[in-house]
Enzyme design. Structure first.
Site, PDB file in Angstrom:
ATOM      1  N   CYS A  87      39.972  59.304 -10.335  1.00 24.94           N
ATOM      2  CA  CYS A  87      41.316  59.102 -11.199  1.00 24.94           C
ATOM      3  C   CYS A  87      42.210  60.056 -11.267  1.00 24.94           C
ATOM      4  CB  CYS A  87      39.953  58.807 -12.886  1.00 24.94           C
ATOM      5  SG  CYS A  87      41.677  58.839 -13.917  1.00 24.94           S
ATOM      6  N   HIS A 195      36.220  54.650 -12.142  1.00 26.22           N
ATOM      7  CA  HIS A 195      35.123  55.250 -12.280  1.00 26.22           C
ATOM      8  C   HIS A 195      33.304  55.429 -12.204  1.00 26.22           C
ATOM      9  CE1 HIS A 195      37.723  58.401 -14.666  1.00 26.22           C
ATOM     10  NE2 HIS A 195      37.584  57.936 -15.190  1.00 26.22           N
ATOM     11  N   GLU A 197      31.303  56.867 -11.759  1.00 27.83           N
ATOM     12  CA  GLU A 197      29.852  58.224 -12.516  1.00 27.83           C
ATOM     13  C   GLU A 197      29.711  57.002 -13.959  1.00 27.83           C
ATOM     14  OE1 GLU A 197      32.732  58.267 -12.400  1.00 27.83           O
ATOM     15  OE2 GLU A 197      34.266  59.808 -14.020  1.00 27.83           O
TER      16      GLU A 197
END
Length: 224
Positions: A87, A195, A197
């Protein structure tokens, strides 16, 4: 294995990325402040996290790209360390010249925050080895400036060299050729807007991101 997460003023996904690194490597990463000029010796893996570095002043990632630590990140990437920019981290990597192109304001001008479908385009990289080409996975996105842009020659080169790692499988932000993530020429730097994660354990509601980190660590250990 040594890993590190870079922290800028305005980073807000640094701790999430550190948790993902620790879950995959079994060791806590070193958190490195942007004003530092060195990284831990023989660093294997560097995370450039999401957020709003410097409040997105000037352009998203533009000021963070000129932080002292980014010279150390570039040197580590040059010697083969893996660098993952997510990002705002992707924006920092393009602004620093580690990846080509730029991230523009989303088509339509709206902040996009939702899960999106992605198609795996390259399963040969250190980051995507646990996926298969053509597989559809889902990661969350949360950005206002994720509209990937590059000129046609650069886009053709990225596609021709297999450097498009992930592509949006649906309309998200107007990115050129629906590109969601790209690799550098060496294949050891990945920038992506979604994302991974945020989807690494069942409590997150999905685990599609877990394989990215596991495959990355397996690859790094194999070459050690």
């Amino acid at each position: 294995m040594k890993s590190a997460v870079i922290v800028f003023p305005g980073s807000n996904c640094d701790r999430d990325l550190a948790v993902a690194f620790e879950a995959a490597t079994g060791a806590k990463p070193t958190m490195v402040w942007h004003r530092d000029t060195e990284l831990p010796g023989d660093i294997d893996l560097i995370g450039v996290p999401g957020g709003f570095s410097y409040g997105d002043y000037l352009r998203s990632g533009a000021m963070a790209a000129r932080s002292p630590v980014m010279q150390a990140v570039a040197k580590a990437a040059e010697r083969g360390a893996c660098v993952l920019g997510i990002c705002n981290g992707f924006q920092v990597l393009t602004e620093s010249g580690l990846l080509p192109g730029a991230l523009l304001r989303n088509a339509g001008g709206h902040f996009v925050c939702r899960d999106v479908a992605l198609t795996v385009e390259n399963a040969q990289s250190a980051f995507t080895s646990r996926y298969t080409v053509g597989e559809t996975i889902r990661y969350p996105v949360a950005h206002h400036d994720g509209n990937y842009f590059a000129d046609d020659a650069t886009l053709d080169r990225l596609e021709g060299e297999g450097r498009v790692a992930l592509r949006y499988a649906e309309s998200v932000n107007g990115s050129a050729r629906n590109i969601a993530g790209i690799l550098n020429e060496g294949g050891n730097v990945l920038g992506m807007m979604p994302h991974p994660e945020r989807v690494i354990e069942p409590a997150h509601g999905a685990t599609d991101g877990q394989r990215l980190f596991q495959g990355l660590v397996e690859g790094l250990m194999a070459r050690a």
